[in-house]
Scaffold this motif. Sequence first.
Motif, PDB file in Angstrom:
ATOM      1  N   GLY C  48       0.818  -1.266  -0.080  1.00 22.30           N
ATOM      2  CA  GLY C  48       0.082  -0.090   0.293  1.00 22.30           C
ATOM      3  C   GLY C  48       0.902   1.151  -0.222  1.00 22.30           C
ATOM      4  O   GLY C  48       0.586   2.104  -0.682  1.00 22.30           O
ATOM      5  N   ALA C  49       1.883   1.108   0.789  1.00 23.02           N
ATOM      6  CA  ALA C  49       2.870   2.439   0.795  1.00 23.02           C
ATOM      7  C   ALA C  49       3.559   2.673  -0.345  1.00 23.02           C
ATOM      8  O   ALA C  49       3.484   3.886  -0.981  1.00 23.02           O
ATOM      9  N   TYR C  50       4.175   1.630  -0.849  1.00 18.85           N
ATOM     10  CA  TYR C  50       4.677   1.639  -2.190  1.00 18.85           C
ATOM     11  C   TYR C  50       3.734   2.175  -3.518  1.00 18.85           C
ATOM     12  O   TYR C  50       4.215   3.261  -4.311  1.00 18.85           O
ATOM     13  N   VAL C  51       2.576   1.501  -3.192  1.00 14.41           N
ATOM     14  CA  VAL C  51       1.539   2.148  -4.560  1.00 14.41           C
ATOM     15  C   VAL C  51       1.267   3.594  -4.229  1.00 14.41           C
ATOM     16  O   VAL C  51       1.322   4.315  -5.373  1.00 14.41           O
ATOM     17  N   GLN C  52       0.886   3.991  -3.155  1.00 12.28           N
ATOM     18  CA  GLN C  52       0.650   5.398  -2.634  1.00 12.28           C
ATOM     19  C   GLN C  52       1.733   6.192  -3.305  1.00 12.28           C
ATOM     20  O   GLN C  52       1.490   7.176  -3.624  1.00 12.28           O
ATOM     21  N   TYR C  53       2.993   5.775  -3.090  1.00 10.86           N
ATOM     22  CA  TYR C  53       4.232   6.705  -3.372  1.00 10.86           C
ATOM     23  C   TYR C  53       4.501   6.782  -4.902  1.00 10.86           C
ATOM     24  O   TYR C  53       4.480   7.887  -5.734  1.00 10.86           O
ATOM     25  N   LEU C  54       4.210   5.758  -5.396  1.00 10.35           N
ATOM     26  CA  LEU C  54       4.033   5.649  -7.030  1.00 10.35           C
ATOM     27  C   LEU C  54       3.143   6.312  -7.683  1.00 10.35           C
ATOM     28  O   LEU C  54       3.492   7.356  -8.497  1.00 10.35           O
ATOM     29  N   ILE C  56       1.452   9.226  -6.187  1.00  4.50           N
ATOM     30  CA  ILE C  56       1.582  10.451  -5.992  1.00  4.50           C
ATOM     31  C   ILE C  56       2.745  11.274  -6.843  1.00  4.50           C
ATOM     32  O   ILE C  56       2.756  12.224  -7.460  1.00  4.50           O
ATOM     33  N   ILE C  57       4.007  10.337  -7.127  1.00  2.98           N
ATOM     34  CA  ILE C  57       5.048  10.686  -7.776  1.00  2.98           C
ATOM     35  C   ILE C  57       4.792  10.861  -9.182  1.00  2.98           C
ATOM     36  O   ILE C  57       5.066  11.729  -9.751  1.00  2.98           O
ATOM     37  N   TYR C  58       4.182   9.869  -9.834  1.00  2.54           N
ATOM     38  CA  TYR C  58       3.830   9.591 -11.256  1.00  2.54           C
ATOM     39  C   TYR C  58       2.701  10.201 -11.827  1.00  2.54           C
ATOM     40  O   TYR C  58       2.599  10.437 -12.737  1.00  2.54           O
ATOM     41  N   PHE C  59       1.523  10.149 -10.820  1.00  5.85           N
ATOM     42  CA  PHE C  59       0.164  10.383 -11.359  1.00  5.85           C
ATOM     43  C   PHE C  59      -0.572  11.561 -10.787  1.00  5.85           C
ATOM     44  O   PHE C  59      -0.958  12.375 -11.583  1.00  5.85           O
ATOM     45  N   ILE C  60      -0.784  11.467  -9.649  1.00  4.05           N
ATOM     46  CA  ILE C  60      -1.724  12.385  -9.007  1.00  4.05           C
ATOM     47  C   ILE C  60      -1.148  13.443  -8.163  1.00  4.05           C
ATOM     48  O   ILE C  60      -1.916  14.447  -7.965  1.00  4.05           O
ATOM     49  N   GLY C  61       0.043  13.497  -7.839  1.00 10.16           N
ATOM     50  CA  GLY C  61       0.546  14.543  -7.350  1.00 10.16           C
ATOM     51  C   GLY C  61       0.197  14.587  -5.844  1.00 10.16           C
ATOM     52  O   GLY C  61      -0.755  14.017  -5.490  1.00 10.16           O
ATOM     53  N   ARG C  63      -0.966  16.687  -4.041  1.00 15.95           N
ATOM     54  CA  ARG C  63      -2.407  17.391  -3.315  1.00 15.95           C
ATOM     55  C   ARG C  63      -3.434  16.552  -3.145  1.00 15.95           C
ATOM     56  O   ARG C  63      -4.314  16.728  -2.426  1.00 15.95           O
ATOM     57  N   TYR C  64      -3.534  15.543  -4.070  1.00 15.17           N
ATOM     58  CA  TYR C  64      -4.657  14.752  -4.176  1.00 15.17           C
ATOM     59  C   TYR C  64      -4.322  13.352  -3.297  1.00 15.17           C
ATOM     60  O   TYR C  64      -4.747  12.187  -3.957  1.00 15.17           O
ATOM     61  N   TRP C  65      -3.550  13.508  -2.542  1.00 13.62           N
ATOM     62  CA  TRP C  65      -2.956  12.360  -1.897  1.00 13.62           C
ATOM     63  C   TRP C  65      -4.198  11.119  -1.454  1.00 13.62           C
ATOM     64  O   TRP C  65      -4.015  10.071  -1.383  1.00 13.62           O
ATOM     65  N   TYR C  66      -5.206  11.726  -0.940  1.00 12.71           N
ATOM     66  CA  TYR C  66      -6.213  10.860  -0.178  1.00 12.71           C
ATOM     67  C   TYR C  66      -6.768  10.176  -1.334  1.00 12.71           C
ATOM     68  O   TYR C  66      -7.402   8.810  -1.010  1.00 12.71           O
ATOM     69  N   ILE C  67      -6.617  10.563  -2.749  1.00 12.29           N
ATOM     70  CA  ILE C  67      -7.337   9.636  -3.703  1.00 12.29           C
ATOM     71  C   ILE C  67      -6.456   8.563  -3.891  1.00 12.29           C
ATOM     72  O   ILE C  67      -6.852   7.216  -4.105  1.00 12.29           O
ATOM     73  N   GLY C  68      -5.214   8.609  -3.627  1.00 18.72           N
ATOM     74  CA  GLY C  68      -4.028   7.684  -3.769  1.00 18.72           C
ATOM     75  C   GLY C  68      -4.477   6.488  -2.635  1.00 18.72           C
ATOM     76  O   GLY C  68      -4.326   5.381  -2.936  1.00 18.72           O
ATOM     77  N   VAL C  69      -4.972   6.900  -1.527  1.00 15.86           N
ATOM     78  CA  VAL C  69      -5.034   5.959  -0.504  1.00 15.86           C
ATOM     79  C   VAL C  69      -6.221   5.197  -0.910  1.00 15.86           C
ATOM     80  O   VAL C  69      -6.200   3.877  -0.862  1.00 15.86           O
ATOM     81  N   VAL C  70      -7.420   5.714  -1.623  1.00 14.11           N
ATOM     82  CA  VAL C  70      -8.450   5.024  -1.998  1.00 14.11           C
ATOM     83  C   VAL C  70      -7.831   4.026  -3.004  1.00 14.11           C
ATOM     84  O   VAL C  70      -8.313   2.772  -2.914  1.00 14.11           O
ATOM     85  N   PRO C 129       7.727  10.159   0.854  1.00 18.00           N
ATOM     86  CA  PRO C 129       6.658  10.768   0.072  1.00 18.00           C
ATOM     87  C   PRO C 129       6.532  12.257   0.407  1.00 18.00           C
ATOM     88  O   PRO C 129       6.964  12.456   1.760  1.00 18.00           O
ATOM     89  N   PRO C 130       6.034  13.004  -0.190  1.00 20.81           N
ATOM     90  CA  PRO C 130       5.870  14.353   0.306  1.00 20.81           C
ATOM     91  C   PRO C 130       4.852  14.450   1.440  1.00 20.81           C
ATOM     92  O   PRO C 130       3.964  13.651   1.377  1.00 20.81           O
ATOM     93  N   ASP C 131       4.988  15.644   2.356  1.00 25.78           N
ATOM     94  CA  ASP C 131       4.276  15.734   3.526  1.00 25.78           C
ATOM     95  C   ASP C 131       2.538  15.870   2.870  1.00 25.78           C
ATOM     96  O   ASP C 131       2.389  16.472   1.895  1.00 25.78           O
TER      97      ASP C 131
END
Lengths: 324, 243, 296
Positions: C48-54, C56-61, C63-70, C129-131
């Motif tokens: 989950g952590a790795y997917v979220q990192y990827l 954020i870095i490559y797709f959603i940026g 700002r929308y980190w919470y979408i990454g969680v989902v 990952p960014p804060d």
Amino acid sequence: MQIFNLKFSGLLLLLLVAIFLPFLMTDYWRYVFSIAYYYTIMAASWNLLGGYTGQFSLGHHTFALIGAYTSTLMILKAGIPLWMGILSGTILTIIVSFVLGFLCLRVRGIYLALITWAFAEVVRVYIRMDYVFTGGDRGLFAPLFFGTTKPLPYYYLFLGVSVFAIILIAAIMRSRIGYYFRAIRNDEVAARAMGVNTVRWKVFAFMVASGLAGLAGAFYGHSIGLISPVLGEFNEMAMIIIFVVIGGMRTQAGPVLGAISIRYLMDLLREWSEIRIIILSAIVIIIMRFFNGGLMELFKRAKQWVQQKGIKEPVPAYPQIDQK
Amino acid sequence: MNNHRRHLLNVENVVKDFGGLTAVNHVSLRVVEGEIRGLIGPNASGKTTLINLITGIYKVTGGGIYFSENRIDGLQPNVIASMGIMRTFQISRVFRDMTVLENMMVPALSQGQTMLEAKTRAEELLEFALLSTLKGEPAKSLSGGQNMLLQIVRGFMNKYLRLYIMDEPFAGVHQSIKGIILKAIKTMNREKGITFMIISHEMTTISNLCNQISVLHKGEIISQGTMEEVANDPLVIDAYLGG
Amino acid sequence: MDLHLFSQFLVAGIIMGILYCLMSLGINFIYGIMKVINWSMGEFFMIGAYVQYLLIIYFIGSRYWYIGVVISAFCVFFLGALVQRILIKPMFVGIIEEKMEYATIVTISMAIFLRNLAVLIGGPYIYTPPDYASPTHIGPLPLSGNRFVALIGALILLALFYYFMKRTWIGKAFQAVAQNRSGVQTAGINVLKFDAIAFGIGTALAAAGGALLAPIFLVHPMCGLIPTIRGFEIIVIAGLGSIPGVLVASLSLGIAESLGSAFINPSFLDIYGFVLLILVLLIKPFGLFGKEERMA
């Protein structure tokens, strides 16, 4: 007693090979095989407890850790001679395993796994925390058994101890105790109904297995010269399980075969440390899923296949005569 | 009544509560030595629970169980087995990865018999049970009926066997195997004086085999007597036919 | 004792406890349904952590980190269900005889496999990952922004889980399966399908935890170790299979660690949990809410 049969001579031959092998090896490989023999002891003793008796312990490596630290600490702090250190290490592991076994072998299997896991972590964390006494993460320098770092004597030391362990385990499994262990694993309730004191024998299995681990661990410490909490990491336990499963659970030869061959393989692949573990763990999963008996079962099936092939093409006793 | 023969098993006012459910409710039962007692009753009447209480798997909530004047409730199952009480399970519990012969040897070895003694005795019993050809096979390769037969003859390996409790020994078993089981029970009873308590639903078999029958319903003994007496007891008829 | 200070650390402990709860819930949930302990839960957290990192870095940026969680949770849900199908299901359709042994060995092997796979693919590096948010405070207690949003996220997920289990039909079916596996089959429930879904949910929860906590625990192959250790400490304390137990145990663990670090010694952090564990086991050997196991 069937002393002079094929199996026994085969084993004797293997032993002779093992005895003469070091003369063909460099110091490096002598060292590798010493460690392989150490893991043989760990694998065979875990198999006794987990494979044959069905008591799945996840803290086996911790007893090696306890053996190593007890021996070294006793020697360093109390000034006792080396052989006494090893003895005290072994005795302490037997006592601890008696207490732990008595506490957690009376309930269902899954709790044993959890409790031994927790036990392993507690001991490891304690050693790291109490660094004043145990040296913590920096480890402890253990006095060397032969006073030298040359691997040759240690090769024979570990060979000897593992032969001792293998013979002990084989003797136990052949005796009535072996029957009790297997009955307990197959159906503990039925075993009790058949008069087997399951608690007593489970604790006994735990004590023997852990004692062997403690003995091996103590020797290990005095061979490498440096002990640290890394020995108590879960990785060590996983390695033991991998050796036993790939070699073949619930066989005498399986753990030995698994430990030695996998250690050898791992050393050959030491450049690719992640890939080799990935492959090994994948193999374990495949074995568990498809043919439970590991390498030993593979050999057994191969043997059967060869025998069956022989039967399929019989040579007729006399030529067929056409009846007209 | 055979008053001069001892009561081998004395179940006295036994109660077993499981949280909210009372599985056994003030059951009293006396089995005379040398008897073949039948224990019948509709499903969920507490028969297996009673056996589990007698053999030490459960602890009684109230009352006591006595074997030959010795109190046995509260003892461990393996201790009770060593005193001479063996039992079989409704679903056959054999040691699946051990061979038939090895299965047989377990109860003998746990008693202290030597390997040779145990092996000899096992082979004799397997011969009697017509299982000799299978003695080297792993128990898991046996059919259901053969498993039940193995379970039963395994119990006879106990040298000090005095009371043998069987939980549904005939259920789903082939006619020929049933015959062997019946022969075993009758022979052991007649020649060795072993007492039996048989739970079964097979009324004809039970009436042929058993001198006395106890009827259990909803955790209580509602009747006891010969098959005829019990079959005509209105309480029993009601229990089986009623809800 | 300074009450002000005490309450600060108490609150910090509660916050940590809630985060631990999210990590460990999946383990007991899966155990309740299948009576299987998944020793690789920490690795699903790591995924989950790795997917979220990827993401954020490559797709959603960032700002929308919470979408990454989902999204992370979603992906791992399907991964978990797939894993269950291939590896765990055979236990329940009669192929595997020694069930506990099989489950333990297979899940432990999976853990090692996944951990090393992470090193192979991403290298032995620690990714930061960014804060998610800037530092803030709860009352007088200063709180890192990441911890704060992780807390909110965890509370939301736990609330969703609670709603799902108690108010929806599927949730109630899960409770039924946990209580009586053979009985529910007569009620027409396809237990095998529920197994896969349960495994998916359990691993998804862990992955959501991994994604939420990525800025705090950072993203590296061993980041699943702490959730594993804490997670299993918690289920031993809570009692196998008990969901409410996980909440109580997590909070207790979080508070014990926080108060211990504050008032005794911060370098002994790992020990407090185990001391608590030993104390609980001495009084209640099956865990706080554990069920006594009957033989036969």
